[in-house]
Design a protein around this motif. Structure first.
Motif, PDB file in Angstrom:
ATOM      1  N   LEU A   1      33.940  63.376  76.351  1.00  0.00           N
ATOM      2  CA  LEU A   1      32.388  63.543  75.793  1.00  0.00           C
ATOM      3  C   LEU A   1      32.247  64.280  74.784  1.00  0.00           C
ATOM      4  O   LEU A   1      31.458  63.899  73.872  1.00  0.00           O
ATOM      5  CB  LEU A   1      31.577  63.781  77.078  1.00  0.00           C
ATOM      6  CG  LEU A   1      30.053  64.151  76.806  1.00  0.00           C
ATOM      7  CD1 LEU A   1      29.541  62.752  76.830  1.00  0.00           C
ATOM      8  CD2 LEU A   1      29.432  64.813  77.919  1.00  0.00           C
ATOM      9  N   TRP A   2      32.685  65.535  74.724  1.00  0.00           N
ATOM     10  CA  TRP A   2      32.270  66.551  73.445  1.00  0.00           C
ATOM     11  C   TRP A   2      33.282  66.105  72.448  1.00  0.00           C
ATOM     12  O   TRP A   2      32.829  66.359  71.307  1.00  0.00           O
ATOM     13  CB  TRP A   2      32.613  67.850  74.072  1.00  0.00           C
ATOM     14  CG  TRP A   2      31.593  68.372  75.067  1.00  0.00           C
ATOM     15  CD1 TRP A   2      31.967  68.691  76.662  1.00  0.00           C
ATOM     16  CD2 TRP A   2      30.199  68.309  74.842  1.00  0.00           C
ATOM     17  NE1 TRP A   2      30.558  68.932  77.019  1.00  0.00           N
ATOM     18  CE2 TRP A   2      29.746  68.573  76.252  1.00  0.00           C
ATOM     19  CE3 TRP A   2      29.295  68.136  73.916  1.00  0.00           C
ATOM     20  CZ2 TRP A   2      28.374  68.991  76.786  1.00  0.00           C
ATOM     21  CZ3 TRP A   2      28.088  68.234  74.464  1.00  0.00           C
ATOM     22  CH2 TRP A   2      27.647  68.690  75.421  1.00  0.00           C
ATOM     23  N   LEU A   3      34.393  65.717  72.522  1.00  0.00           N
ATOM     24  CA  LEU A   3      35.121  65.134  71.397  1.00  0.00           C
ATOM     25  C   LEU A   3      34.751  64.217  70.671  1.00  0.00           C
ATOM     26  O   LEU A   3      34.551  63.620  69.524  1.00  0.00           O
ATOM     27  CB  LEU A   3      36.753  64.795  71.780  1.00  0.00           C
ATOM     28  CG  LEU A   3      37.592  64.661  70.794  1.00  0.00           C
ATOM     29  CD1 LEU A   3      37.604  65.761  69.944  1.00  0.00           C
ATOM     30  CD2 LEU A   3      38.973  64.084  71.568  1.00  0.00           C
ATOM     31  N   SER A   4      33.804  63.234  71.710  1.00  0.00           N
ATOM     32  CA  SER A   4      33.131  62.023  71.058  1.00  0.00           C
ATOM     33  C   SER A   4      31.739  62.624  70.046  1.00  0.00           C
ATOM     34  O   SER A   4      31.482  61.985  68.905  1.00  0.00           O
ATOM     35  CB  SER A   4      32.492  61.221  72.220  1.00  0.00           C
ATOM     36  OG  SER A   4      33.557  60.478  73.030  1.00  0.00           O
ATOM     37  N   VAL A   5      31.083  63.425  70.655  1.00  0.00           N
ATOM     38  CA  VAL A   5      30.232  64.237  69.810  1.00  0.00           C
ATOM     39  C   VAL A   5      30.871  64.769  68.449  1.00  0.00           C
ATOM     40  O   VAL A   5      30.323  64.737  67.323  1.00  0.00           O
ATOM     41  CB  VAL A   5      29.588  65.271  70.545  1.00  0.00           C
ATOM     42  CG1 VAL A   5      28.522  65.962  69.763  1.00  0.00           C
ATOM     43  CG2 VAL A   5      28.843  64.702  71.826  1.00  0.00           C
ATOM     44  N   ALA A   6      32.054  65.407  68.676  1.00  0.00           N
ATOM     45  CA  ALA A   6      32.684  65.986  67.357  1.00  0.00           C
ATOM     46  C   ALA A   6      33.159  64.735  66.426  1.00  0.00           C
ATOM     47  O   ALA A   6      32.954  64.967  65.258  1.00  0.00           O
ATOM     48  CB  ALA A   6      33.940  66.608  67.739  1.00  0.00           C
ATOM     49  N   MET A   7      33.526  63.811  66.862  1.00  0.00           N
ATOM     50  CA  MET A   7      33.675  62.537  65.966  1.00  0.00           C
ATOM     51  C   MET A   7      32.671  61.906  65.393  1.00  0.00           C
ATOM     52  O   MET A   7      32.622  61.470  64.439  1.00  0.00           O
ATOM     53  CB  MET A   7      34.560  61.512  66.818  1.00  0.00           C
ATOM     54  CG  MET A   7      36.037  61.789  67.317  1.00  0.00           C
ATOM     55  SD  MET A   7      36.868  62.765  65.947  1.00  0.00           S
ATOM     56  CE  MET A   7      37.141  61.388  64.930  1.00  0.00           C
ATOM     57  N   VAL A   8      31.320  62.067  66.173  1.00  0.00           N
ATOM     58  CA  VAL A   8      30.077  61.420  65.673  1.00  0.00           C
ATOM     59  C   VAL A   8      29.981  62.134  64.331  1.00  0.00           C
ATOM     60  O   VAL A   8      29.576  61.950  63.304  1.00  0.00           O
ATOM     61  CB  VAL A   8      28.990  61.623  66.509  1.00  0.00           C
ATOM     62  CG1 VAL A   8      27.716  61.327  65.796  1.00  0.00           C
ATOM     63  CG2 VAL A   8      29.252  60.540  67.536  1.00  0.00           C
ATOM     64  N   ALA A   9      29.905  63.827  64.443  1.00  0.00           N
ATOM     65  CA  ALA A   9      29.868  64.536  63.209  1.00  0.00           C
ATOM     66  C   ALA A   9      30.658  64.325  62.242  1.00  0.00           C
ATOM     67  O   ALA A   9      30.527  64.476  61.063  1.00  0.00           O
ATOM     68  CB  ALA A   9      30.091  66.160  63.861  1.00  0.00           C
ATOM     69  N   THR A  10      32.167  63.931  62.745  1.00  0.00           N
ATOM     70  CA  THR A  10      33.297  63.709  61.584  1.00  0.00           C
ATOM     71  C   THR A  10      32.790  62.306  60.860  1.00  0.00           C
ATOM     72  O   THR A  10      32.753  62.350  59.444  1.00  0.00           O
ATOM     73  CB  THR A  10      34.413  63.267  62.702  1.00  0.00           C
ATOM     74  OG1 THR A  10      34.927  64.656  63.051  1.00  0.00           O
ATOM     75  CG2 THR A  10      35.569  63.162  61.125  1.00  0.00           C
ATOM     76  N   VAL A  11      32.419  61.155  61.414  1.00  0.00           N
ATOM     77  CA  VAL A  11      31.954  60.199  60.709  1.00  0.00           C
ATOM     78  C   VAL A  11      30.732  60.297  60.144  1.00  0.00           C
ATOM     79  O   VAL A  11      30.667  59.925  58.768  1.00  0.00           O
ATOM     80  CB  VAL A  11      31.400  58.900  61.860  1.00  0.00           C
ATOM     81  CG1 VAL A  11      30.856  57.815  61.379  1.00  0.00           C
ATOM     82  CG2 VAL A  11      32.721  58.676  62.583  1.00  0.00           C
ATOM     83  N   ALA A  12      29.657  61.215  60.386  1.00  0.00           N
ATOM     84  CA  ALA A  12      28.754  61.659  59.611  1.00  0.00           C
ATOM     85  C   ALA A  12      29.038  62.495  58.241  1.00  0.00           C
ATOM     86  O   ALA A  12      28.606  62.070  57.226  1.00  0.00           O
ATOM     87  CB  ALA A  12      27.558  62.312  60.282  1.00  0.00           C
ATOM     88  N   GLU A  13      29.903  63.255  58.428  1.00  0.00           N
ATOM     89  CA  GLU A  13      30.536  63.970  57.218  1.00  0.00           C
ATOM     90  C   GLU A  13      31.302  62.957  56.254  1.00  0.00           C
ATOM     91  O   GLU A  13      30.988  63.028  54.845  1.00  0.00           O
ATOM     92  CB  GLU A  13      31.640  65.137  57.758  1.00  0.00           C
ATOM     93  CG  GLU A  13      32.193  66.017  56.696  1.00  0.00           C
ATOM     94  CD  GLU A  13      33.387  66.464  57.225  1.00  0.00           C
ATOM     95  OE1 GLU A  13      34.043  67.407  56.552  1.00  0.00           O
ATOM     96  OE2 GLU A  13      33.711  66.706  58.390  1.00  0.00           O
ATOM     97  N   GLN A  14      32.215  62.305  56.705  1.00  0.00           N
ATOM     98  CA  GLN A  14      32.878  61.315  56.200  1.00  0.00           C
ATOM     99  C   GLN A  14      31.903  60.060  55.392  1.00  0.00           C
ATOM    100  O   GLN A  14      32.121  59.968  54.262  1.00  0.00           O
ATOM    101  CB  GLN A  14      33.936  60.609  56.838  1.00  0.00           C
ATOM    102  CG  GLN A  14      34.945  61.520  57.115  1.00  0.00           C
ATOM    103  CD  GLN A  14      35.497  62.342  55.930  1.00  0.00           C
ATOM    104  OE1 GLN A  14      36.031  61.918  54.991  1.00  0.00           O
ATOM    105  NE2 GLN A  14      35.616  63.830  56.149  1.00  0.00           N
ATOM    106  N   ALA A  15      31.104  59.849  55.995  1.00  0.00           N
ATOM    107  CA  ALA A  15      30.057  58.734  55.394  1.00  0.00           C
ATOM    108  C   ALA A  15      29.191  59.484  54.295  1.00  0.00           C
ATOM    109  O   ALA A  15      28.956  58.812  53.006  1.00  0.00           O
ATOM    110  CB  ALA A  15      29.069  58.258  56.420  1.00  0.00           C
ATOM    111  N   VAL A  16      28.811  60.691  54.524  1.00  0.00           N
ATOM    112  CA  VAL A  16      27.977  61.400  53.388  1.00  0.00           C
ATOM    113  C   VAL A  16      28.987  61.655  52.009  1.00  0.00           C
ATOM    114  O   VAL A  16      28.433  61.179  50.985  1.00  0.00           O
ATOM    115  CB  VAL A  16      27.350  62.707  53.856  1.00  0.00           C
ATOM    116  CG1 VAL A  16      26.867  63.524  52.723  1.00  0.00           C
ATOM    117  CG2 VAL A  16      26.329  62.623  54.944  1.00  0.00           C
ATOM    118  N   VAL A  17      30.275  61.880  52.410  1.00  0.00           N
ATOM    119  CA  VAL A  17      31.153  62.148  51.161  1.00  0.00           C
ATOM    120  C   VAL A  17      31.426  60.970  50.483  1.00  0.00           C
ATOM    121  O   VAL A  17      31.619  60.863  49.113  1.00  0.00           O
ATOM    122  CB  VAL A  17      32.327  62.851  51.800  1.00  0.00           C
ATOM    123  CG1 VAL A  17      33.482  62.885  50.679  1.00  0.00           C
ATOM    124  CG2 VAL A  17      32.245  64.351  52.361  1.00  0.00           C
TER     125      VAL A  17
END
Length: 531
Positions: free
Chosen positions: A230-246
């Motif tokens: 569950l919490w790793l999924s939240v971390a991956m959502v943040a990763t997706v957001a980070e990579q999408a912005v970049v």
């Protein structure tokens, strides 16, 4: 066995326990916050802001510490639960932490004005950034892919060696990639045009990382079962957001997208760390409670042993005294001349009965403190009372105590351990004898009565005319090691209560009608006892 099934593992870790509804709601709220942050940032991602050279080192120092601690905690959990997927994830966080070190040291204006980790060039930093994020996403993807395999549990003996090999491989991989980014910088494709602007290839590579993180997130969500998932999924959502912005909105350093992406990376690093730390604290609290429970159990066992010894000593004192007195009497009769064989024979019979009584006491006390329940037998309550009074008949007579028995005839039998229940009545009668032994102001009377108590219960009432029980003592009269006698050990009533309760009955104490003490024992009729 080299492999273990899931059933063999102890379900106590966030890597094996499913999340609660509250945790799911909290994770959903965090994902919504991340989505709002991304939505607010994306339209302004290309806007240039002031250059802050200390921002990246400061943020990546946080990332380094959190990733390294997370890796250490996950490596610490792996020898306990043995799940290879946890080892993969721990290696991913270790890879992330170690790759941050050369990345931040190669960043422009960190060591020198032009950058330069061991003479690194302009392309070293963006390539290390790519290795860093792509490697972490691949580790999460592998974790999500293999975590549900039933053969994924490693034998306990090989777990420490697996941790050592994993750390060695990660360190070697980071060193190799750093060498490629530094020594082979001039051979690598250009990802930055200058210290500020990115080349088109940089966006393509970050798009590849974005897709890798998306795939890892989807696989993880499809196979999400545990709190860690569950919490790793939240971390991956943040990763997706980070990579999408970049990759989609950022074309240069020191822009809104550049700064915001680093903040998303902090979320990626800290969210799982907080979950693992919380789990570690819960395990520590559980371990502390377990240790206290074990300590109390150990103390209770010692208390039971002491209580059993004290109870046996308490109960056999009376028959031993009788044996001593009878043997002295027999010796006197034999020494007078012509032996009165009939009278001596009677005394020897009494000695034999007292000896048997001692054996019954030891057996009943042993049964009381054993886990296994002895066999129950049918018991006539009236016979039980009469036999108990006969055992203490001489002592009652010696103390000039008159006994008034009112036994209801044709009472239904009860089921239980006869020796233990007789021990209860003997304790009650003995207490009455001790209470009235030195009394001189009023007649010494012992009233014993049996009668039905409701439809399914029989009651035994034992009342004396002694000094009675003080009102303040009634609440603790059945507590162990509490006594009003000068030579008592305070176990008779406590043991009696335990015996009665194990027979699904109840024993109460109250003031008698004539100022003495009154005890009421209620026992169920033919109910299965717990003796």
């Amino acid at each position: 066995m080299a492999n273990q099934t899931v059933a063999d593992e102890i379900d106590f870790s966030i890597a094996t326990v499913p999340p609660t509804a509250r945790q799911r709601r909290l994770a959903a709220a965090l994902i919504i916050v991340l989505f709002i942050g991304f939505s607010v940032t994306a339209p302004f991602a290309a806007t240039q802001l002031a250059r802050i050279d200390s921002f990246v080192p400061a943020v990546e120092a946080i990332n380094f510490v959190t990733d390294l601690v997370t890796a250490g905690l996950l490596f610490g959990k792996f020898p306990i639960i043995g799940l290879r997927a946890v080892l993969v994830l721990a290696s991913g966080y270790l890879f992330s932490a170690l790759t941050i070190v050369p990345h931040v040291l190669s960043y422009p204006a960190v060591l020198t004005v032009s950058g330069g980790l061991f003479g690194s060039g302009l392309q070293t930093t963006p390539w290390l950034y790519t290795f860093w994020h792509l490697g972490f996403c691949v580790a999460v993807l592998v974790y999500a892919s293999v975590k549900d395999r039933t053969h994924d549990y490693m034998a306990p003996s090989s777990r420490p060696r697996a941790v050592l090999w994993s750390i060695t491989l990660v360190v070697s991989l980071v060193c190799a990639l750093t060498w490629i980014a530094v020594a082979g910088e001039k051979f690598l494709p250009r990802l930055v045009v200058d210290n500020v602007h990115f080349s088109p290839l940089a966006n393509y590579l970050t798009v590849a990382t974005l897709f890798t993180s998306l795939i890892a997130l989807v696989v993880l969500k499809l196979r999400q079962k545990t709190i860690l998932d569950l919490w790793l999924s939240v971390a991956m959502v943040a990763t997706v957001a980070e990579q999408a912005v970049v990759s989609l909105f950022t074309a240069s350093r020191f822009s809104v997208g550049f700064y915001s992406s680093r903040m998303f990376s902090v979320v990626v690093s800290t969210i799982v760390l907080i979950a693992v730390l919380s789990d570690t604290l819960k395990l520590y609290a559980r371990l502390s409670r377990t240790n206290k429970t074990l300590q109390l159990a150990h103390e209770n066992k010692l208390t039971n042993v002491e209580a059993a010894i004290a109870t046996i000593a308490h109960e056999i004192r009376q028959p031993l005294t009788a044996i001593s007195a009878k043997s002295s009497a027999a010796r006197r009769f034999l020494a007078r001349g012509p032996a009165d064989t009939e009278r001596v024979g009677g005394i020897l019979d009494d000695i034999g009965s007292a000896s048997l009584r001692i054996n019954e006491i030891i057996e009943s006390v042993s049964a009381l403190f054993r886990r296994a329940n002895p066999e129950s037998q049918t018991i006539d309550v009236n016979d039980l009372v009469i036999e108990s009074l006969q055992v203490l008949g001489k002592e009652l007579a010696d103390c000039s105590i008159a006994v008034d028995t009112q036994l209801t005839s044709e009472l239904p039998p009860i089921m239980g351990h006869k020796g233990q229940l007789q021990q209860v009545i003997l304790n009650m009668v003995q207490n009455s004898i001790d209470a009235m032994r030195t009394m001189t102001t009023k007649p010494r009377m012992l009233h014993v009565r049996t009668e039905p108590h409701g439809r399914d219960t029989i009651a035994i009432y034992i009342e004396d005319t002694g000094p009675g029980i003080e009102e303040k003592t009634l609440s603790s009269i059945f507590d162990a090691f509490i006594t009003t006698k000068t030579k008592g050990v305070g176990l008779g009533l406590a043991i009696s209560q335990r015996i009665v309760e194990r027979h699904n009955g109840k024993i109460t104490a109250m003031a008698g009608a004539n100022g003495g003490a009154r005890f009421e024992i209620t026992l169920p009729i033919n109910a299965g006892s717990q003796v």
